[in-house]
Design a protein around this motif. Structure first.
Motif, PDB file in Angstrom:
ATOM      1  N   ALA A 170       0.822  -1.213   0.000  1.00  0.00           N
ATOM      2  CA  ALA A 170       0.000   0.000   0.000  1.00  0.00           C
ATOM      3  C   ALA A 170       0.856   1.263   0.000  1.00  0.00           C
ATOM      4  N   GLY A 171       2.113   1.142   0.380  1.00  0.00           N
ATOM      5  CA  GLY A 171       2.999   2.309   0.418  1.00  0.00           C
ATOM      6  C   GLY A 171       3.709   2.589  -0.892  1.00  0.00           C
ATOM      7  N   ARG A 172       3.529   1.703  -1.894  1.00  0.00           N
ATOM      8  CA  ARG A 172       4.210   1.895  -3.183  1.00  0.00           C
ATOM      9  C   ARG A 172       3.617   3.068  -3.959  1.00  0.00           C
ATOM     10  N   ARG A 173       4.499   3.806  -4.605  1.00  0.00           N
ATOM     11  CA  ARG A 173       4.071   4.884  -5.495  1.00  0.00           C
ATOM     12  C   ARG A 173       4.827   4.744  -6.814  1.00  0.00           C
ATOM     13  N   ILE A 174       4.083   4.809  -7.918  1.00  0.00           N
ATOM     14  CA  ILE A 174       4.635   4.571  -9.253  1.00  0.00           C
ATOM     15  C   ILE A 174       4.624   5.864 -10.051  1.00  0.00           C
ATOM     16  N   CYS A 175       5.655   6.055 -10.874  1.00  0.00           N
ATOM     17  CA  CYS A 175       5.731   7.245 -11.730  1.00  0.00           C
ATOM     18  C   CYS A 175       4.805   7.063 -12.938  1.00  0.00           C
ATOM     19  N   ARG A 176       3.991   8.071 -13.218  1.00  0.00           N
ATOM     20  CA  ARG A 176       3.074   7.984 -14.369  1.00  0.00           C
ATOM     21  C   ARG A 176       3.836   7.969 -15.693  1.00  0.00           C
ATOM     22  N   ASP A 190       6.941   6.608 -16.190  1.00  0.00           N
ATOM     23  CA  ASP A 190       7.716   5.366 -16.356  1.00  0.00           C
ATOM     24  C   ASP A 190       7.468   4.464 -15.157  1.00  0.00           C
ATOM     25  N   SER A 191       6.748   3.353 -15.382  1.00  0.00           N
ATOM     26  CA  SER A 191       6.367   2.469 -14.270  1.00  0.00           C
ATOM     27  C   SER A 191       7.573   1.773 -13.640  1.00  0.00           C
ATOM     28  N   ALA A 192       8.749   1.889 -14.279  1.00  0.00           N
ATOM     29  CA  ALA A 192       9.957   1.291 -13.681  1.00  0.00           C
ATOM     30  C   ALA A 192      10.480   2.149 -12.530  1.00  0.00           C
ATOM     31  N   HIS A 193      10.006   3.394 -12.449  1.00  0.00           N
ATOM     32  CA  HIS A 193      10.421   4.291 -11.360  1.00  0.00           C
ATOM     33  C   HIS A 193       9.454   4.087 -10.198  1.00  0.00           C
ATOM     34  N   VAL A 194       9.900   3.344  -9.205  1.00  0.00           N
ATOM     35  CA  VAL A 194       9.032   2.981  -8.080  1.00  0.00           C
ATOM     36  C   VAL A 194       9.594   3.551  -6.777  1.00  0.00           C
ATOM     37  N   PHE A 195       8.715   4.161  -5.995  1.00  0.00           N
ATOM     38  CA  PHE A 195       9.109   4.727  -4.703  1.00  0.00           C
ATOM     39  C   PHE A 195       8.205   4.146  -3.617  1.00  0.00           C
ATOM     40  N   HIS A 196       8.497   4.507  -2.365  1.00  0.00           N
ATOM     41  CA  HIS A 196       7.696   4.006  -1.241  1.00  0.00           C
ATOM     42  C   HIS A 196       7.608   5.090  -0.183  1.00  0.00           C
ATOM     43  N   GLU A 248       4.558  12.602 -12.105  1.00  0.00           N
ATOM     44  CA  GLU A 248       3.676  12.468 -10.940  1.00  0.00           C
ATOM     45  C   GLU A 248       3.724  11.037 -10.405  1.00  0.00           C
ATOM     46  N   LEU A 249       3.809  10.914  -9.092  1.00  0.00           N
ATOM     47  CA  LEU A 249       3.766   9.600  -8.456  1.00  0.00           C
ATOM     48  C   LEU A 249       2.336   9.314  -8.029  1.00  0.00           C
ATOM     49  N   LYS A 265      11.504   7.054   0.060  1.00  0.00           N
ATOM     50  CA  LYS A 265      10.759   8.301  -0.122  1.00  0.00           C
ATOM     51  C   LYS A 265      11.380   9.140  -1.240  1.00  0.00           C
ATOM     52  N   PRO A 266      10.536   9.746  -2.084  1.00  0.00           N
ATOM     53  CA  PRO A 266      11.069  10.683  -3.081  1.00  0.00           C
ATOM     54  C   PRO A 266      11.526  11.961  -2.374  1.00  0.00           C
ATOM     55  N   LYS A 267      12.422  12.698  -3.013  1.00  0.00           N
ATOM     56  CA  LYS A 267      12.914  13.942  -2.402  1.00  0.00           C
ATOM     57  C   LYS A 267      11.778  14.931  -2.201  1.00  0.00           C
ATOM     58  N   GLN A 268      10.864  14.949  -3.168  1.00  0.00           N
ATOM     59  CA  GLN A 268       9.683  15.809  -3.062  1.00  0.00           C
ATOM     60  C   GLN A 268       8.443  14.934  -3.131  1.00  0.00           C
ATOM     61  N   GLU A 269       7.568  15.071  -2.148  1.00  0.00           N
ATOM     62  CA  GLU A 269       6.385  14.207  -2.081  1.00  0.00           C
ATOM     63  C   GLU A 269       5.555  14.284  -3.369  1.00  0.00           C
ATOM     64  N   GLY A 270       5.256  13.085  -3.921  1.00  0.00           N
ATOM     65  CA  GLY A 270       4.409  13.016  -5.104  1.00  0.00           C
ATOM     66  C   GLY A 270       5.117  13.270  -6.415  1.00  0.00           C
ATOM     67  N   VAL A 271       6.466  13.458  -6.361  1.00  0.00           N
ATOM     68  CA  VAL A 271       7.217  13.762  -7.587  1.00  0.00           C
ATOM     69  C   VAL A 271       8.365  12.763  -7.767  1.00  0.00           C
ATOM     70  N   CYS A 272       8.480  12.213  -8.972  1.00  0.00           N
ATOM     71  CA  CYS A 272       9.534  11.236  -9.272  1.00  0.00           C
ATOM     72  C   CYS A 272      10.903  11.900  -9.268  1.00  0.00           C
ATOM     73  N   ASP A 273      11.857  11.316  -8.528  1.00  0.00           N
ATOM     74  CA  ASP A 273      13.224  11.844  -8.472  1.00  0.00           C
ATOM     75  C   ASP A 273      13.919  11.776  -9.827  1.00  0.00           C
ATOM     76  N   VAL A 274      13.526  10.786 -10.648  1.00  0.00           N
ATOM     77  CA  VAL A 274      14.238  10.514 -11.896  1.00  0.00           C
ATOM     78  C   VAL A 274      13.832  11.468 -13.013  1.00  0.00           C
ATOM     79  N   CYS A 275      12.508  11.623 -13.212  1.00  0.00           N
ATOM     80  CA  CYS A 275      12.057  12.405 -14.369  1.00  0.00           C
ATOM     81  C   CYS A 275      11.096  13.536 -14.023  1.00  0.00           C
ATOM     82  N   GLY A 276      10.730  13.656 -12.747  1.00  0.00           N
ATOM     83  CA  GLY A 276       9.814  14.730 -12.356  1.00  0.00           C
ATOM     84  C   GLY A 276       8.348  14.421 -12.590  1.00  0.00           C
TER      85      GLY A 276
END
Length: 220
Positions: A125-131, A133-139, A157-158, A144-155
């Motif tokens: 339930a804690g997983r968050r996926i980048c819209r 690129d689904s290979a970019h997975v956070f928790h 939306e998580l 945790k991403p550096k900025q909540e709701g934002v992918c560290d890799v490409c910016g």
């Protein structure tokens, strides 16, 4: 070694299967890969499986079993294999026993990855996926991403996938307890079950599993 890997959703079966198969020099045979390969190659079994899936129906056990049997008979599986996602219920376990007996083979161990239910819910339930690129997975807890709701890799939306919601995870756990967990008792009666904790870093769990399997092998 011929091994069956079991454990609830979120136990890390896929990750551990890949590491263990590499360490043991045996193929990792997952149900998902079997289905994708057969459907992609348009084998007779693949076409049959797709006909059920297209109607939103479960693929019958006999089709899954036939796919697994075909894969276990390939040259790279001659000296062993690791089954991940199969058998999924007692009837499949019984059919696997029959198939192995016909080939004068037997299982060496059933590795049970044990994880507390609340940890499973927390993990999935804690997983968050980048819209993007689904290979970019956070928790939300473990990565945790550096900025909540934002992918560290490409910016991008998580977001949380629908099947990662707590309600869905708990339903998946109910299915596991009802359908798959009984195979642990089935294999315990044969003295094959090796249970390890799947908590902790991936490398630690792999080491724990390898040591447990070695002890099991030495005892035989």
């Amino acid at each position: 070694m011929r091994i069956v890997l079991v454990g609830p959703p979120g136990a890390g079966k896929g990750t551990q299967a890949a590491f263990l198969a590499q360490n043991l020099s045996i193929p990792h045979i997952s149900t998902g890969d079997l289905f994708r390969a057969n459907i992609s190659k348009q084998t007779e079994l693949g076409k049959l499986a797709k006909s059920y899936m297209d109607k939103g129906e479960l693929v019958p056990d006999e089709v899954t079993i036939a796919m697994a049997k075909d894969r276990m008979e390939q040259p790279d599986a001659e000296h062993g294999f690791l089954l991940d996602g199969f058998p999924r219920n007692v009837s499949q376990a019984e059919a696997l026993d029959v198939t192995l007996q016909e080939e004068s083979m037997n299982l060496d161990a059933v590795l049970d990855l044990e994880v507390p239910e609340e940890e499973v819910v927390k993990r999935i339930a804690g997983r968050r996926i980048c819209r993007n690129d689904s290979a970019h997975v956070f928790h939300v807890t473990y990565k945790k991403p550096k900025q909540e709701g934002v992918c560290d890799v490409c910016g991008g939306e998580l977001y949380q996938r629908d099947d990662d919601s707590e309600e869905t995870v708990r339903k998946r756990l109910e299915v596991y307890h009802t359908q798959t967990e009984p195979i642990i008792d089935y294999y315990k009666a044969q003295g094959l079950v090796v249970t390890i904790s799947a908590l902790g870093p991936v490398e630690e769990v792999t080491t724990r599993a390898m040591e447990a399997l070695k002890r099991e092998d030495d005892d035989k």
